[in-house]
Design a protein around this motif. Structure first.
Motif, PDB file in Angstrom:
ATOM      1  N   SER A  44       0.849  -1.193   0.000  1.00 33.17           N
ATOM      2  CA  SER A  44       0.000   0.000   0.000  1.00 33.17           C
ATOM      3  C   SER A  44       0.881   1.238   0.000  1.00 33.17           C
ATOM      4  O   SER A  44       2.050   1.181   0.380  1.00 33.17           O
TER       5      SER A  44
ATOM      6  N   ARG B 116      -9.704  -0.264  -4.823  1.00 33.05           N
ATOM      7  CA  ARG B 116      -8.329  -0.218  -4.332  1.00 33.05           C
ATOM      8  C   ARG B 116      -7.834   1.196  -4.066  1.00 33.05           C
ATOM      9  O   ARG B 116      -6.794   1.367  -3.445  1.00 33.05           O
TER      10      ARG B 116
ATOM     11  N   HIS C  22      -4.238   0.537  -2.312  1.00 30.92           N
ATOM     12  CA  HIS C  22      -4.037  -0.738  -1.635  1.00 30.92           C
ATOM     13  C   HIS C  22      -3.884  -1.852  -2.664  1.00 30.92           C
ATOM     14  O   HIS C  22      -4.279  -1.714  -3.818  1.00 30.92           O
ATOM     15  N   LYS C  23      -3.298  -2.956  -2.201  1.00 28.80           N
ATOM     16  CA  LYS C  23      -3.104  -4.126  -3.073  1.00 28.80           C
ATOM     17  C   LYS C  23      -2.452  -3.698  -4.386  1.00 28.80           C
ATOM     18  O   LYS C  23      -2.972  -3.946  -5.474  1.00 28.80           O
TER      19      LYS C  23
ATOM     20  N   GLU D  66      -0.446  -3.201  -7.724  1.00 26.42           N
ATOM     21  CA  GLU D  66      -0.199  -4.082  -8.864  1.00 26.42           C
ATOM     22  C   GLU D  66       0.868  -3.428  -9.748  1.00 26.42           C
ATOM     23  O   GLU D  66       0.986  -2.201  -9.775  1.00 26.42           O
TER      24      GLU D  66
ATOM     25  N   ASP E 182      -0.005  -0.385 -11.679  1.00 30.10           N
ATOM     26  CA  ASP E 182      -0.121   0.924 -11.019  1.00 30.10           C
ATOM     27  C   ASP E 182       1.126   1.780 -11.241  1.00 30.10           C
ATOM     28  O   ASP E 182       1.147   2.945 -10.851  1.00 30.10           O
TER      29      ASP E 182
END
Length: 125
Positions: free
Chosen positions: A17, A66, A83-84, A86, A89
């Motif tokens: 995060s 997210r 959050h989470k 990838e 991103d």
């Protein structure tokens, strides 16, 4: 003079995060809308989230869940929690503000007049 300065970027691991911050200054109006956009080389700048001083918040359908945007309209600061994380991103993240806010929820770059210089986020797998 309106100024936006982003921070919080860096290198992150998949699944982690982060929080991006945008410090605004020089705002001449107390009603405004702010947004986060992101861009990777060779692609158009993409709207990630937007908020206004009336409490409105908007996310594109593809990113709901997210991303969390929060606006401190007293300090003229904007935040983005992701959050989470990838690898997708990975991008330069930009903060933007506008005082007209006619259609800010469409998250189009043309709806925002003032921009920061961006903060780079790199997510590795």
């Amino acid at each position: 003079q309106v100024r936006l300065v982003e921070s919080g970027g860096g290198s992150f691991q998949t699944g982690g995060s982060l929080r991006l911050s945008c410090v605004g200054s020089g705002f001449t109006y107390k009603t405004f809308c702010m947004a986060w956009f992101r861009q990777v080389p060779g692609k158009e700048r993409e709207g990630v989230a937007a908020a206004d001083t009336a409490g409105g918040i908007e996310y594109p359908d593809s990113l709901k869940g997210r991303f969390t945007i929060s606006l401190d309209d007293v300090a003229d600061n904007l935040y983005l929690d992701i959050h989470k994380l990838e690898p997708g991103d990975t991008a330069m993240y930009y903060c933007a503000v506008d005082f007209n806010c006619s259609r800010y929820w469409e998250l189009q770059t043309s709806e925002f007049k003032f921009w920061g210089r961006g903060t780079q986020v790199n997510v590795s797998s």
